[in-house]
Design a protein around this motif. Sequence first.
Motif, PDB file in Angstrom:
ATOM      1  N   ALA A   1       2.833  10.336  -9.649  1.00 24.78           N
ATOM      2  CA  ALA A   1       2.090  10.602 -10.871  1.00 24.78           C
ATOM      3  C   ALA A   1       1.112  11.757 -10.713  1.00 24.78           C
ATOM      4  O   ALA A   1       0.510  12.195 -11.697  1.00 24.78           O
ATOM      5  N   ARG A   2       0.924  12.255  -9.494  1.00 21.48           N
ATOM      6  CA  ARG A   2      -0.099  13.259  -9.255  1.00 21.48           C
ATOM      7  C   ARG A   2       0.447  14.658  -9.506  1.00 21.48           C
ATOM      8  O   ARG A   2       1.262  15.177  -8.760  1.00 21.48           O
ATOM      9  N   ALA A   3       0.022  15.234 -10.598  1.00 19.87           N
ATOM     10  CA  ALA A   3       0.347  16.614 -10.917  1.00 19.87           C
ATOM     11  C   ALA A   3      -0.909  17.258 -11.473  1.00 19.87           C
ATOM     12  O   ALA A   3      -1.630  16.660 -12.272  1.00 19.87           O
ATOM     13  N   THR A   4      -1.172  18.461 -11.032  1.00 23.50           N
ATOM     14  CA  THR A   4      -2.342  19.188 -11.511  1.00 23.50           C
ATOM     15  C   THR A   4      -1.947  20.036 -12.709  1.00 23.50           C
ATOM     16  O   THR A   4      -1.073  20.906 -12.599  1.00 23.50           O
ATOM     17  N   VAL A   5      -2.557  19.748 -13.844  1.00 29.81           N
ATOM     18  CA  VAL A   5      -2.277  20.492 -15.070  1.00 29.81           C
ATOM     19  C   VAL A   5      -3.583  21.115 -15.545  1.00 29.81           C
ATOM     20  O   VAL A   5      -4.541  20.396 -15.858  1.00 29.81           O
ATOM     21  N   THR A   6      -3.638  22.443 -15.576  1.00 28.94           N
ATOM     22  CA  THR A   6      -4.843  23.140 -16.028  1.00 28.94           C
ATOM     23  C   THR A   6      -4.479  24.118 -17.134  1.00 28.94           C
ATOM     24  O   THR A   6      -3.367  24.671 -17.157  1.00 28.94           O
ATOM     25  N   ALA A   7      -5.408  24.338 -18.046  1.00 24.71           N
ATOM     26  CA  ALA A   7      -5.225  25.293 -19.139  1.00 24.71           C
ATOM     27  C   ALA A   7      -6.472  26.164 -19.221  1.00 24.71           C
ATOM     28  O   ALA A   7      -7.572  25.652 -19.453  1.00 24.71           O
ATOM     29  N   THR A   8      -6.321  27.461 -18.991  1.00 27.54           N
ATOM     30  CA  THR A   8      -7.450  28.392 -19.050  1.00 27.54           C
ATOM     31  C   THR A   8      -7.100  29.560 -19.960  1.00 27.54           C
ATOM     32  O   THR A   8      -5.919  29.934 -20.099  1.00 27.54           O
ATOM     33  N   GLU A   9      -8.133  30.157 -20.569  1.00 24.37           N
ATOM     34  CA  GLU A   9      -7.934  31.268 -21.502  1.00 24.37           C
ATOM     35  C   GLU A   9      -8.457  32.552 -20.875  1.00 24.37           C
ATOM     36  O   GLU A   9      -9.554  32.581 -20.303  1.00 24.37           O
ATOM     37  N   SER A  10      -7.655  33.627 -20.934  1.00 15.89           N
ATOM     38  CA  SER A  10      -8.051  34.917 -20.385  1.00 15.89           C
ATOM     39  C   SER A  10      -7.491  36.022 -21.272  1.00 15.89           C
ATOM     40  O   SER A  10      -6.259  36.127 -21.440  1.00 15.89           O
TER      41      SER A  10
ATOM     42  N   LEU B   1       0.830  -1.205   0.000  1.00 11.87           N
ATOM     43  CA  LEU B   1       0.000   0.000   0.000  1.00 11.87           C
ATOM     44  C   LEU B   1       0.868   1.261   0.000  1.00 11.87           C
ATOM     45  O   LEU B   1       0.563   2.238  -0.706  1.00 11.87           O
ATOM     46  N   ALA B   2       1.959   1.251   0.782  1.00 13.94           N
ATOM     47  CA  ALA B   2       2.846   2.414   0.824  1.00 13.94           C
ATOM     48  C   ALA B   2       3.471   2.682  -0.536  1.00 13.94           C
ATOM     49  O   ALA B   2       3.566   3.835  -0.985  1.00 13.94           O
ATOM     50  N   VAL B   3       3.900   1.606  -1.226  1.00 12.09           N
ATOM     51  CA  VAL B   3       4.494   1.769  -2.564  1.00 12.09           C
ATOM     52  C   VAL B   3       3.466   2.295  -3.552  1.00 12.09           C
ATOM     53  O   VAL B   3       3.751   3.184  -4.368  1.00 12.09           O
ATOM     54  N   VAL B   4       2.238   1.751  -3.488  1.00  9.47           N
ATOM     55  CA  VAL B   4       1.175   2.219  -4.391  1.00  9.47           C
ATOM     56  C   VAL B   4       0.910   3.704  -4.169  1.00  9.47           C
ATOM     57  O   VAL B   4       0.743   4.478  -5.118  1.00  9.47           O
ATOM     58  N   ARG B   5       0.889   4.140  -2.916  1.00  7.36           N
ATOM     59  CA  ARG B   5       0.637   5.553  -2.623  1.00  7.36           C
ATOM     60  C   ARG B   5       1.786   6.434  -3.103  1.00  7.36           C
ATOM     61  O   ARG B   5       1.562   7.548  -3.579  1.00  7.36           O
ATOM     62  N   VAL B   6       3.022   5.923  -3.002  1.00 10.03           N
ATOM     63  CA  VAL B   6       4.159   6.691  -3.516  1.00 10.03           C
ATOM     64  C   VAL B   6       4.048   6.857  -5.024  1.00 10.03           C
ATOM     65  O   VAL B   6       4.257   7.952  -5.565  1.00 10.03           O
ATOM     66  N   LEU B   7       3.715   5.763  -5.712  1.00 12.01           N
ATOM     67  CA  LEU B   7       3.555   5.852  -7.167  1.00 12.01           C
ATOM     68  C   LEU B   7       2.437   6.816  -7.531  1.00 12.01           C
ATOM     69  O   LEU B   7       2.543   7.584  -8.496  1.00 12.01           O
TER      70      LEU B   7
ATOM     71  N   ILE C   1      -3.257  30.327 -20.174  1.00 15.03           N
ATOM     72  CA  ILE C   1      -2.371  30.146 -19.015  1.00 15.03           C
ATOM     73  C   ILE C   1      -2.400  28.668 -18.617  1.00 15.03           C
ATOM     74  O   ILE C   1      -3.459  28.128 -18.279  1.00 15.03           O
ATOM     75  N   VAL C   2      -1.246  28.022 -18.688  1.00 17.80           N
ATOM     76  CA  VAL C   2      -1.108  26.616 -18.298  1.00 17.80           C
ATOM     77  C   VAL C   2      -0.408  26.576 -16.942  1.00 17.80           C
ATOM     78  O   VAL C   2       0.728  27.059 -16.810  1.00 17.80           O
ATOM     79  N   ARG C   3      -1.087  26.038 -15.952  1.00 14.83           N
ATOM     80  CA  ARG C   3      -0.506  25.926 -14.611  1.00 14.83           C
ATOM     81  C   ARG C   3      -0.216  24.459 -14.320  1.00 14.83           C
ATOM     82  O   ARG C   3      -1.110  23.616 -14.391  1.00 14.83           O
ATOM     83  N   ILE C   4       1.031  24.176 -13.976  1.00 14.38           N
ATOM     84  CA  ILE C   4       1.470  22.807 -13.676  1.00 14.38           C
ATOM     85  C   ILE C   4       1.966  22.794 -12.241  1.00 14.38           C
ATOM     86  O   ILE C   4       2.945  23.475 -11.900  1.00 14.38           O
ATOM     87  N   ARG C   5       1.310  22.010 -11.384  1.00 13.21           N
ATOM     88  CA  ARG C   5       1.648  21.969  -9.966  1.00 13.21           C
ATOM     89  C   ARG C   5       1.819  20.515  -9.513  1.00 13.21           C
ATOM     90  O   ARG C   5       1.208  19.611 -10.078  1.00 13.21           O
ATOM     91  N   GLY C   6       2.625  20.329  -8.468  1.00 12.40           N
ATOM     92  CA  GLY C   6       2.800  18.991  -7.895  1.00 12.40           C
ATOM     93  C   GLY C   6       4.132  18.383  -8.286  1.00 12.40           C
ATOM     94  O   GLY C   6       5.135  19.064  -8.450  1.00 12.40           O
ATOM     95  N   THR C   7       4.139  17.062  -8.480  1.00  8.20           N
ATOM     96  CA  THR C   7       5.331  16.317  -8.874  1.00  8.20           C
ATOM     97  C   THR C   7       5.102  15.764 -10.270  1.00  8.20           C
ATOM     98  O   THR C   7       4.240  14.901 -10.468  1.00  8.20           O
TER      99      THR C   7
END
Length: 661
Positions: free
Chosen positions: A400-409, A390-396, A414-420
């Motif tokens: 893999a968890r990164a927040t990638v959003t693309a919005t137009e203004s 379970l610990a290894v699965v959570r690490v993986l 604007i592309v925001r990339i956060r996390g790992t």
Amino acid sequence: MPTSPPSKLWKTILHHDLPASLVVFLIAIPLSLGIAAASGAPLIAGLVAAVIGGVVAGALGGSPLQVSGPAAGLTVVVAGLVTQFGWAATAAITCAAGVLQILLGITRIGRLALSLSPAVVHGMLAGIGMTIAVQQLHVVLGGKAQSSLIDNVIALPAQLVTHHGHSVVVGILTVAVVLAWPRIPKLKVVPAPLVAVVAVTALAAVWMPDVTRVDLPDHPLQSLILPTMPEGTPIEIVTAVLTVALVASVESLLSAVAVDKLHRGNRTNLDRELIGQGAANALSGVLGGMPVTGVIVRSSTNVAAGARTRASAIMHGLWIAAFVLAAGAMLELIPMAALAGVLLVTGLRLVQLAHIRTLRRHDELLVYVVTALGVAGLGLAEGVLLGLVLAVVRVLYRLARATVTATESDGVWIVRIRGTLVFLGVASLVRTLRSIPAGATVRVELTVDHLDHAAYEAIEDWRRGHVARGGIVELNPDRSGRQMLDGVREFEASADEIRPLLARLAAEGQRPEHLFITCADSRIVPTMITTSGPGDQFCVRNIGNLVPPKGSNSSSVDAAIEYAVDVLGVKSIVVCGHSSCGAAAAALAADVPEGSGLESWLRHLEPSVRRAVALPDIIDPATGVKLSPADKLSVANVADSSRTCGVSRASARPRLRAGSN
């Protein structure tokens, strides 16, 4: 480190270690008997392990103030082995596990045992604690414990309504004294288990003659059960040896690290500690004793009682041996329910609310709960394996968890990339980037903990393609002014969870083991490479990770190295270079303004430039590509800086390492 004069050493032993050894001896007797009884082992086996753990592990181990002996953490393991193989074969398994521990220590991989997730380790101890508590509750009630937690829980209602006699009075009184005694300020210096066992034993001797008591052989040395070869399949035997060795090693090393936090003396040599624990287990098994580990209860008592050297642990083992041989009949007055009461409280204390709160803050509670329930319900190996998976699965998942959003203004995307952001998240990243219309103006804001090569290549490939189709891409725009202040506010809002940790680290002071000298323009900091926490390493960043010759107008670097070695006592200095180094490129191009501070500083690179030019081509083993001239210079500079550091620095010269990032 200079050794103390013999007269001073003996004074320390007599004034500090001798009284501490007597306190630990008094608490070790009831705990050793109780753990042996809970494990289904002969009671004399627990005392043998206490003697061997004190003398052998105390003399050979790497933790000067840790006290070793039979531990509650191995109770479930030993009970299972006794049921499966019998006691004589369990002693042989203990001996083999000790030999394995010695081999692990010799190969210097003792630190790897600390790579286990704390959630898994604390969950394992909690599962063991629950099993011990429910098991010993049956003994407190005058009954007999079953072999598993589930069986004990099922049988508990019937046990509660059964006539209990004097055993339940003895057990409840023991638990009450153990819990209440530490709350009396002037008396808590005397160990609560000792007070409880002595008081209840005296009470039972007068008014409760019918309770079951400790039964020791009349001739202890002649009654030792020597080891015999286990009968079973090779897989079963190997699994048993590995289980004892690994659990004993992890518990001992974790206990040693915890003891280091209780005193300001010498730190533990973990590999030597593993060798000492292995030698103790090998000898304990040969003599028919239980497995030995470092025990935090006895160790913390040892420190609190004023011990200064390993003589305290050694003497406590000698006192146990002398007492058993000369006054063993006194131990036979102790009611078994009293020992069960002590173990009941010990088991419950393995489930620590402080650990639960900490793991909950760090979002690791699920791993803890799954491990604890797995150990309690399925068995130790199965529960730990469940927790690790379970610990290894959570690490993986986190990788893999990164927040990638693309919005137009206002016509700008604007592309925001956060996390790992690593290769596992590249598919989602590319999908979002390709949703942006061709020819658009794009601003990419990278706020990531880590960006691996695959993710970088994905962003760069998209950028080139988007520009080729008439678009504009602004990567990592200026975050000065209000945007920077917004970032500061965001950190302040999310820092509540780590403030107590930082405050505690500030109060305790830093105790790093390594000094890292790295380049100021490196994209990766050493704490990311080593997964270190605050205060675990001492770091110096300068232009080009340079270590100029001592006295050559480099007082800042001189001061950092001298402080790290002489004051903080670091064990190694690690010089880290990196690819695409701006300092290396500037030194090769020789286009730095004359008379500038940068020109003066980069002159220290000239010997490395000459070496790099003379070096043959270097192939990067990871990519198979020939290194650029600037990267060759970085390699030469790391070697030269490491050599300079070793030749001209430090009164207490540490081990040197070269690295790259």
